[in-house]
Scaffold this active site. Structure first.
Site, short mmCIF file in Angstrom:
data_model
loop_
_atom_site.label_atom_id
_atom_site.label_comp_id
_atom_site.label_asym_id
_atom_site.label_seq_id
_atom_site.Cartn_x
_atom_site.Cartn_y
_atom_site.Cartn_z
N ASP A 187 1.69 0.29 12.82
CA ASP A 187 2.86 0.79 13.54
C ASP A 187 2.47 1.36 14.91
O ASP A 187 3.24 1.28 15.86
CB ASP A 187 3.55 1.90 12.73
CG ASP A 187 3.67 1.54 11.25
OD1 ASP A 187 3.25 0.44 10.86
OD2 ASP A 187 4.15 2.39 10.48
N GLU A 188 1.24 1.91 14.98
CA GLU A 188 0.78 2.52 16.22
C GLU A 188 0.42 1.48 17.28
O GLU A 188 0.16 1.81 18.42
CB GLU A 188 -0.40 3.49 15.96
CG GLU A 188 -1.54 2.96 15.12
CD GLU A 188 -1.28 3.08 13.61
OE1 GLU A 188 -0.22 2.62 13.16
OE2 GLU A 188 -2.16 3.60 12.90
N ILE B 123 5.74 -4.74 9.76
CA ILE B 123 5.95 -4.11 8.45
C ILE B 123 5.17 -2.81 8.45
O ILE B 123 3.96 -2.83 8.70
CB ILE B 123 5.41 -5.04 7.33
CG1 ILE B 123 6.13 -6.40 7.33
CG2 ILE B 123 5.53 -4.35 5.96
CD1 ILE B 123 5.47 -7.46 6.44
N SER C 142 0.84 -1.19 0.00
CA SER C 142 0.00 0.00 0.00
C SER C 142 0.88 1.24 0.00
O SER C 142 0.63 2.21 -0.73
CB SER C 142 -0.87 0.05 1.26
OG SER C 142 -1.46 -1.18 1.52
N THR C 143 1.92 1.21 0.83
CA THR C 143 2.81 2.36 0.99
C THR C 143 3.55 2.67 -0.32
O THR C 143 3.93 3.81 -0.57
CB THR C 143 3.83 2.05 2.12
OG1 THR C 143 3.08 1.65 3.27
CG2 THR C 143 4.69 3.24 2.44
N TYR D 226 -1.34 -10.98 2.94
CA TYR D 226 -1.50 -9.59 3.37
C TYR D 226 -2.96 -9.38 3.75
O TYR D 226 -3.83 -9.27 2.89
CB TYR D 226 -1.06 -8.66 2.24
CG TYR D 226 -1.11 -7.17 2.52
CD1 TYR D 226 -1.41 -6.66 3.78
CD2 TYR D 226 -0.83 -6.25 1.52
CE1 TYR D 226 -1.44 -5.30 4.02
CE2 TYR D 226 -0.85 -4.89 1.74
CZ TYR D 226 -1.17 -4.42 3.00
OH TYR D 226 -1.20 -3.07 3.22
N SER E 290 4.74 1.62 7.25
CA SER E 290 5.07 2.80 6.45
C SER E 290 5.92 3.79 7.23
O SER E 290 6.89 4.35 6.71
CB SER E 290 3.78 3.50 6.00
OG SER E 290 3.05 3.98 7.13
N LYS F 186 0.70 -10.97 7.15
CA LYS F 186 0.92 -9.58 7.58
C LYS F 186 -0.43 -9.11 8.10
O LYS F 186 -1.40 -8.99 7.35
CB LYS F 186 1.38 -8.72 6.41
CG LYS F 186 1.54 -7.27 6.79
CD LYS F 186 2.38 -6.56 5.77
CE LYS F 186 1.58 -5.58 4.94
NZ LYS F 186 0.94 -4.53 5.74
C1 HMN Z 1 2.10 -1.73 3.03
O1 HMN Z 1 1.42 -2.58 2.48
O2 HMN Z 1 2.71 -0.89 2.41
C2 HMN Z 1 2.20 -1.61 4.53
O3 HMN Z 1 2.70 -2.74 5.08
C3 HMN Z 1 0.95 -1.22 5.11
C4 HMN Z 1 1.11 -0.90 6.59
O4 HMN Z 1 0.40 -1.86 7.32
C5 HMN Z 1 0.60 0.48 6.81
N1 HMN Z 1 -0.80 0.49 6.47
C6 HMN Z 1 -1.28 1.34 5.57
O5 HMN Z 1 -0.63 2.26 5.13
C7 HMN Z 1 -2.69 1.17 5.16
C8 HMN Z 1 0.87 0.98 8.23
O6 HMN Z 1 2.24 1.10 8.36
C9 HMN Z 1 0.18 2.32 8.47
O7 HMN Z 1 0.51 3.24 7.45
C10 HMN Z 1 0.60 2.93 9.80
O8 HMN Z 1 0.39 2.00 10.83
C11 HMN Z 1 -0.17 4.22 10.08
O9 HMN Z 1 -1.53 3.95 10.29
#
Ligand code: HMN
Length: 291
Positions: free
Chosen positions: A190-191, A205, A47-48, A136, A207, A164
């Protein structure tokens, strides 16, 4: 075979203002994650990475650049999922040929696929490749839920080695940990790194690790060492940062924070919005406050 456990940055996409891939910027982000952030792995094409807005050729190019830049310095996992199953199969073969350590695929989304269809999708992607697959699971974006019993069916395929888990449901996470002690579970929010680590995840994993890697490492290691109060202090700061990032626009703000460190992280891909002067100014304030 390379160890898959650990902390991964979900690799950002770097684009020029016209939406084309900014190769120089992408390489800088990759190096930053290896040399500065000391990540264990990179999750490429998630997604990132704004992956779902890219053409097949663009996805391939990003997989190539990441492998070319990272070489064997870091574990590489490629997200190849797409509701175009033929594309997923093609991308899985492509990254395995490039030498990626593992693949991952988002649950097929948009149409309300039934579990048999979801299972067929994963079986098809892994059928002709010799690699490890991490499911995922991100129900808040895909609308696709999978029960513990259904995960058990997916995990019958030995190539499917983990998940994941981008879900805030800690009851489900605990049930998964108990049911599948030998499968890999990566936290996706991450939170919520601290509570997920308490429940015994194998890694995470995210962003925000592109910019907040040191704090994430502290949370992960302190929690694993049972120093929960100390870890919570770091999670509090981290969550203040994540709240500010989310308020200002997730991927764009992470890119602007990287730009403050001299990395040409570029723009987001349309239809994600461009940078307003207010957004840029706010990112500078966030940078000063937390870094
Ligand atoms: C990805 O697929 O790029 C990431 O692994 C997704 C990851 O779980 C992030 N989710 C999304 O961006 C939807 C999190 O890192 C998220 O950005 C972070 O926890 C802030 O909410």
């Amino acid at each position: 075979m390379r160890e898959l456990k650990g902390l991964y940055s979900a690799l950002l996409g770097a684009f020029h203002e016209d939406g084309s891939i900014n190769e120089k910027g992408l390489r800088q982000i990759i190096r930053h994650n290896i040399d500065h952030n000391k990540m264990d792995g990179l999750y490429v094409g998630g997604s990132t990475g704004e992956n779902f807005m890219l053409s097949t050729d663009e996805k391939k190019r990003i997989f190539e650049i990441a492998k070319d830049e990272a070489k064997n310095d870091i574990t590489l996992m490629a997200q190849v999922g797409s509701i175009n199953l033929k594309e997923s199969v093609e991308l899985a073969k492509f990254v395995v040929d490039l030498g990626y350590d593992a693949i991952s695929a988002v649950t097929p989304f948009y149409y309300k696929f039934g579990f048999d269809e979801v299972r067929h999708y994963y079986e098809t992607i892994v059928a002709d490749v010799d690699t490890r697959m991490v499911i995922y699971f991100i129900p808040f974006l895909t609308g696709v839920n999978i029960s513990v019993d259904q995960f058990a069916k997916l995990f019958e395929n030995k190539k499917i080695v983990g998940v994941k888990f981008t879900q805030g449901d800690f009851y489900l996470l605990e049930r998964m940990r108990k049911a599948f002690p030998d499968k890999l579970i990566f936290a996706g929010f991450d939170e919520m790194l601290l509570p997920a680590t308490v429940l015994g995840i194998d890694g995470a994993i995210g962003s925000t690790y592109n910019v907040n890697a040191a704090r994430a490492r502290q949370i992960y290691e302190l929690t694993r060492a049972n120093k929960i109060a100390e870890a919570l202090e770091v999670q509090h700061v981290t969550n203040d940062l994540i709240t500010d990032i989310l308020d200002n626009g997730l991927y764009g703000t992470i890119k602007l924070l990287l730009a403050e460190q001299g990395i040409e992280a570029g723009y987001c891909r349309e239809p994600m919005k461009g940078y307003t002067p207010e957004m840029r100014a706010r990112a500078k304030e966030i940078y000063k406050k937390y870094f």
